[in-house]
Design a protein around this motif. Structure first.
Motif, PDB file in Angstrom:
ATOM      1  N   TYR A  90      -5.177  -2.089  -8.030  1.00  0.00           N
ATOM      2  CA  TYR A  90      -3.870  -2.749  -8.040  1.00  0.00           C
ATOM      3  C   TYR A  90      -3.221  -2.545  -6.683  1.00  0.00           C
ATOM      4  CZ  TYR A  90      -4.689  -2.979 -13.018  1.00  0.00           C
ATOM      5  OH  TYR A  90      -5.230  -3.243 -14.243  1.00  0.00           O
ATOM      6  N   ASP A  91      -3.004  -3.642  -5.971  1.00  0.00           N
ATOM      7  CA  ASP A  91      -2.358  -3.581  -4.655  1.00  0.00           C
ATOM      8  C   ASP A  91      -0.872  -3.862  -4.808  1.00  0.00           C
ATOM      9  OD1 ASP A  91      -4.784  -3.104  -3.448  1.00  0.00           O
ATOM     10  OD2 ASP A  91      -5.086  -5.176  -2.797  1.00  0.00           O
ATOM     11  N   VAL A  92      -0.081  -3.128  -4.066  1.00  0.00           N
ATOM     12  CA  VAL A  92       1.358  -3.381  -4.005  1.00  0.00           C
ATOM     13  C   VAL A  92       1.606  -4.104  -2.689  1.00  0.00           C
ATOM     14  CG1 VAL A  92       3.657  -2.365  -3.947  1.00  0.00           C
ATOM     15  CG2 VAL A  92       1.891  -1.359  -5.414  1.00  0.00           C
ATOM     16  N   LEU A  93       2.109  -5.334  -2.788  1.00  0.00           N
ATOM     17  CA  LEU A  93       2.410  -6.138  -1.613  1.00  0.00           C
ATOM     18  C   LEU A  93       3.910  -6.178  -1.401  1.00  0.00           C
ATOM     19  CD1 LEU A  93       0.118  -9.266  -2.192  1.00  0.00           C
ATOM     20  CD2 LEU A  93      -0.460  -7.094  -1.099  1.00  0.00           C
ATOM     21  N   CYS A  94       4.312  -6.383  -0.163  1.00  0.00           N
ATOM     22  CA  CYS A  94       5.732  -6.456   0.160  1.00  0.00           C
ATOM     23  C   CYS A  94       5.945  -7.531   1.220  1.00  0.00           C
ATOM     24  CB  CYS A  94       6.207  -5.098   0.679  1.00  0.00           C
ATOM     25  SG  CYS A  94       7.971  -5.036   1.014  1.00  0.00           S
ATOM     26  N   GLN A  95       7.061  -8.198   1.152  1.00  0.00           N
ATOM     27  CA  GLN A  95       7.392  -9.203   2.162  1.00  0.00           C
ATOM     28  C   GLN A  95       7.486  -8.517   3.525  1.00  0.00           C
ATOM     29  OE1 GLN A  95       7.384 -12.531   1.644  1.00  0.00           O
ATOM     30  NE2 GLN A  95       6.642 -11.871  -0.362  1.00  0.00           N
ATOM     31  N   PRO A  96       7.066  -9.207   4.583  1.00  0.00           N
ATOM     32  CA  PRO A  96       7.000  -8.587   5.915  1.00  0.00           C
ATOM     33  C   PRO A  96       8.315  -7.957   6.386  1.00  0.00           C
ATOM     34  CG  PRO A  96       5.874 -10.698   5.937  1.00  0.00           C
ATOM     35  CD  PRO A  96       6.532 -10.573   4.584  1.00  0.00           C
ATOM     36  N   ARG A  97       9.453  -8.535   5.982  1.00  0.00           N
ATOM     37  CA  ARG A  97      10.736  -8.028   6.494  1.00  0.00           C
ATOM     38  C   ARG A  97      10.996  -6.574   6.125  1.00  0.00           C
ATOM     39  NH1 ARG A  97      12.258 -12.214   3.014  1.00  0.00           N
ATOM     40  NH2 ARG A  97      12.677 -11.473   0.914  1.00  0.00           N
ATOM     41  N   SER A  98      10.385  -6.079   5.043  1.00  0.00           N
ATOM     42  CA  SER A  98      10.635  -4.693   4.641  1.00  0.00           C
ATOM     43  C   SER A  98       9.348  -3.920   4.360  1.00  0.00           C
ATOM     44  CB  SER A  98      11.562  -4.657   3.423  1.00  0.00           C
ATOM     45  OG  SER A  98      11.105  -5.528   2.421  1.00  0.00           O
ATOM     46  N   ALA A  99       8.212  -4.452   4.800  1.00  0.00           N
ATOM     47  CA  ALA A  99       6.922  -3.812   4.511  1.00  0.00           C
ATOM     48  C   ALA A  99       6.796  -2.438   5.162  1.00  0.00           C
ATOM     49  CB  ALA A  99       5.777  -4.717   4.955  1.00  0.00           C
ATOM     50  N   GLU A 100       7.235  -2.299   6.395  1.00  0.00           N
ATOM     51  CA  GLU A 100       7.097  -1.014   7.086  1.00  0.00           C
ATOM     52  C   GLU A 100       7.895   0.079   6.374  1.00  0.00           C
ATOM     53  OE1 GLU A 100       5.197   1.417   9.310  1.00  0.00           O
ATOM     54  OE2 GLU A 100       4.828  -0.724   9.465  1.00  0.00           O
TER      55      GLU A 100
END
Length: 175
Positions: free
Chosen positions: A147-157
């Motif tokens: 299961y991967d947790v993805l995040c929008q680039p604006r707050s990924a870091e």
């Protein structure tokens, strides 16, 4: 007000796409179980992170069918009688509420008996038609290899940094 076709474009509730679409975002964590991925997102939420930017994606999907037990005529007929009884009680209740002849109890009983008999008949016909090709009952579940947790680039870091802190925490003590 925007009107859109059910076959194209537009957003559904909470900004979700109406049609199945691949997820977007950068990976910020990968977990072997759904529970671990859920725990990671819970940690992000507790840390005041914008969890609306997060998606949990199951990768390497598998359909797992767990065998529960062996089917026999007795089990098939008992299950058919029970499901027929519930339907018959419901039908008898409706009859008793809307038909003013014969009394409520009689109509409830009539519905119950007819439901049990029809449940027995339909389950027997279905089991007989299978001719022993599937003499077991089972429960199916869709599971993923990871299961991967993805995040929008604006707050990924920021999400990666928070999940790194979660990984450094000692595991909770079990009682």
């Amino acid at each position: 007000m925007m009107v859109s076709s059910p076959f194209g474009g537009g957003q559904g509730p909470a900004g979700l796409p109406r049609l199945p679409t691949p997820p977007t975002g950068w990976p910020i964590g990968s977990y072997s179980t759904y529970g671990e991925a859920q725990q990671a997102v819970d940690f992000l939420a507790e840390s005041e992170f914008a969890v609306t930017d997060v998606t949990i994606v199951g990768v390497d999907l598998m359909l797992v069918e767990r065998v529960i037990g062996r089917l026999s005529w007795g089990r098939v007929l008992a299950a058919g009688a029970m499901s027929g009884a519930w339907f018959g009680l419901f039908a008898g209740l409706l009859l008793g509420m809307f038909v003013n002849q014969g009394g409520f109890t009689l109509q409830l009983l009539t519905g119950l008996v007819l439901g049990v008999l029809s449940g027995l008949a339909f389950s027997a016909i279905g089991y007989r038609a299978s001719r022993g090709r599937r003499d077991f009952s089972s429960a199916s579940q869709l599971v993923a290899g990871r299961y991967d947790v993805l995040c929008q680039p604006r707050s990924a870091e920021q999400g990666r940094e928070l999940l790194a802190k979660l990984a450094l925490r000692p595991p909770p003590a079990t009682a």
